[in-house]
Scaffold this active site. Sequence first.
Site, PDB file in Angstrom:
ATOM      1  N   GLY A 155       0.861  -1.191   0.000  1.00 57.90           N
ATOM      2  CA  GLY A 155       0.000   0.000   0.000  1.00 57.90           C
ATOM      3  C   GLY A 155       0.886   1.226   0.000  1.00 57.90           C
ATOM      4  O   GLY A 155       1.998   1.194  -0.519  1.00 57.90           O
ATOM      5  N   ARG A 156       0.386   2.286   0.620  1.00 58.84           N
ATOM      6  CA  ARG A 156       1.147   3.540   0.623  1.00 58.84           C
ATOM      7  C   ARG A 156       2.509   3.393   1.278  1.00 58.84           C
ATOM      8  O   ARG A 156       3.533   3.837   0.738  1.00 58.84           O
ATOM      9  CB  ARG A 156       0.341   4.613   1.350  1.00 58.84           C
ATOM     10  N   ILE A 157       2.538   2.769   2.473  1.00 55.20           N
ATOM     11  CA  ILE A 157       3.811   2.707   3.199  1.00 55.20           C
ATOM     12  C   ILE A 157       4.768   1.735   2.502  1.00 55.20           C
ATOM     13  O   ILE A 157       5.942   2.052   2.304  1.00 55.20           O
ATOM     14  CB  ILE A 157       3.588   2.329   4.684  1.00 55.20           C
ATOM     15  N   ARG A 177      -2.628  -8.076  -2.150  1.00 60.02           N
ATOM     16  CA  ARG A 177      -3.849  -8.589  -2.768  1.00 60.02           C
ATOM     17  C   ARG A 177      -3.994  -8.072  -4.188  1.00 60.02           C
ATOM     18  O   ARG A 177      -4.204  -8.823  -5.125  1.00 60.02           O
ATOM     19  CB  ARG A 177      -5.062  -8.181  -1.940  1.00 60.02           C
ATOM     20  N   THR A 235       7.421  -3.042  10.898  1.00 61.21           N
ATOM     21  CA  THR A 235       6.985  -1.714  11.356  1.00 61.21           C
ATOM     22  C   THR A 235       5.460  -1.613  11.245  1.00 61.21           C
ATOM     23  O   THR A 235       4.914  -0.524  11.326  1.00 61.21           O
ATOM     24  CB  THR A 235       7.614  -0.591  10.501  1.00 61.21           C
ATOM     25  N   ARG A 237       2.334  -4.247  12.441  1.00 57.17           N
ATOM     26  CA  ARG A 237       1.734  -4.610  13.727  1.00 57.17           C
ATOM     27  C   ARG A 237       2.340  -5.940  14.143  1.00 57.17           C
ATOM     28  O   ARG A 237       2.495  -6.853  13.326  1.00 57.17           O
ATOM     29  CB  ARG A 237       0.210  -4.772  13.600  1.00 57.17           C
ATOM     30  N   GLU A 266       2.374  -5.612  22.737  1.00 62.18           N
ATOM     31  CA  GLU A 266       2.731  -4.249  23.081  1.00 62.18           C
ATOM     32  C   GLU A 266       1.899  -3.711  24.234  1.00 62.18           C
ATOM     33  O   GLU A 266       0.682  -3.934  24.224  1.00 62.18           O
ATOM     34  CB  GLU A 266       2.456  -3.380  21.843  1.00 62.18           C
ATOM     35  N   HIS A 284       7.835   1.467  18.873  1.00 64.94           N
ATOM     36  CA  HIS A 284       6.719   1.929  18.027  1.00 64.94           C
ATOM     37  C   HIS A 284       6.875   3.407  17.638  1.00 64.94           C
ATOM     38  O   HIS A 284       6.053   4.247  18.012  1.00 64.94           O
ATOM     39  CB  HIS A 284       5.368   1.670  18.719  1.00 64.94           C
ATOM     40  N   GLY A 286       7.155   4.477  14.378  1.00 61.57           N
ATOM     41  CA  GLY A 286       6.860   4.676  12.948  1.00 61.57           C
ATOM     42  C   GLY A 286       6.479   6.097  12.577  1.00 61.57           C
ATOM     43  O   GLY A 286       7.074   6.701  11.691  1.00 61.57           O
TER      44      GLY A 286
HETATM   45  C1  GLV Z   1       0.911   3.533  13.765  1.00 60.11           C
HETATM   46  O1  GLV Z   1       1.303   2.465  14.087  1.00 60.11           O
HETATM   47  C2  GLV Z   1      -0.266   3.793  13.029  1.00 60.11           C
HETATM   48  O2  GLV Z   1      -1.060   2.887  12.727  1.00 60.11           O
HETATM   49  O3  GLV Z   1      -0.462   4.965  12.732  1.00 60.11           O
HETATM   50  C1  GLV Z   2      -0.264   1.462   4.595  1.00 62.51           C
HETATM   51  O1  GLV Z   2       0.307   0.829   3.742  1.00 62.51           O
HETATM   52  C2  GLV Z   2      -1.133   2.581   4.361  1.00 62.51           C
HETATM   53  O2  GLV Z   2      -2.263   2.343   3.941  1.00 62.51           O
HETATM   54  O3  GLV Z   2      -0.719   3.745   4.578  1.00 62.51           O
END
Ligand code: GLV
Ligand code: GLV
Length: 320
Positions: A155-157, A177, A235, A237, A266, A284, A286
């Site tokens: 995805g984005r990250i 997916r 990074t 869950r 956690e 945590h 991120g």
């Molecule tokens: C951090 O873990 C988030 O989901 O923003």
């Molecule tokens: C994670 O990949 C998001 O949706 O930012």
Amino acid sequence: MYKVLIPEKIPHIASELLHNAGFDVIPYKAGKIFPTAFWNKQANLVDGFISLLDNRIDAGVLAKLPRCKVIANYAVGFNNIDVAAASKRGMYVTNTPDVLTDATADIAMALILAVARHIVKGDTFMRQGKFKGWKPDLLLGMQLSGKTLGLVGAGRIGAAVAKRAAAFGMKIMYYNRSRNVQIETSLGAKKVTLAKLMNSADIISLHLPLNKETFHILDGKLLRAMKHSSILINTARGEIVDEAILIKMLKEKAIAGAGFDVYENEPKVNPALLTLPNVVLVPHLGSATDTARNEMAAIAAKNVIAVLKGRKPITPVNTI
Ligand code: GLV
Ligand code: GLV
């Protein structure tokens, strides 16, 4: 006047926006949101709620917030909230996507480099006064260029990590997916099965949301398929990986190392992790940059304002 529950320690912009919209703000301490007195006196007055990722908001909690119209999670992940139960009650749930993508991708990249090049081990070595001069075989690590990064989740990250890793000369493969045409065309990323990724990538980085389908998606069988030289970075869950099996493998040196920003229980950390030399652990972090947190606070507040003013939220995760 509408009342909005907000965590004390998030950037000021959130309460500023809410005040400007004419709302009252009820601050709460992280982790201390649910004392009995709160439930008895205040919960039934709450119209909006900016929640933290460690606030477990299940159907029981939602039932105690009869006026609440929106739960604005201060995170991109929303596995802490029973979204179906919220929808049933006509409550919006929102998250903070996009604004923390770069910050989180940076932490993934930092962990990749730290594990691959023994940065923490090297730092400890220096502080212990062990540096007696350059040595041909001192703390040799993995060079990133030419190696393959396997992204579990694109995805984005995941895509932002791909961009960084490509700049280091890495090849990219991903499991997701749906196809991510953008990273395929701009970075030459290849979509593969999870099994193929696990047994062929040199560095594996996790970027899936946590839900019923992804809980322990990396089970013993998939973890055991990893190459002995490989490194795993999480990074996303903690619950995505069967942590007990991963720890066992790290003890046995079945893989070269791992980097963790998130943990299965956690904030508890499995004590065995603290004794392992081939892992790097951060708490945590991120989205922990001023830039990301300010934008997260603003988006959370804007979501609450939109809903309480009768509009659609900006970044909903449910429809009602
Ligand atoms: C951090 O873990 C988030 O989901 O923003
Ligand atoms: C994670 O990949 C998001 O949706 O930012």
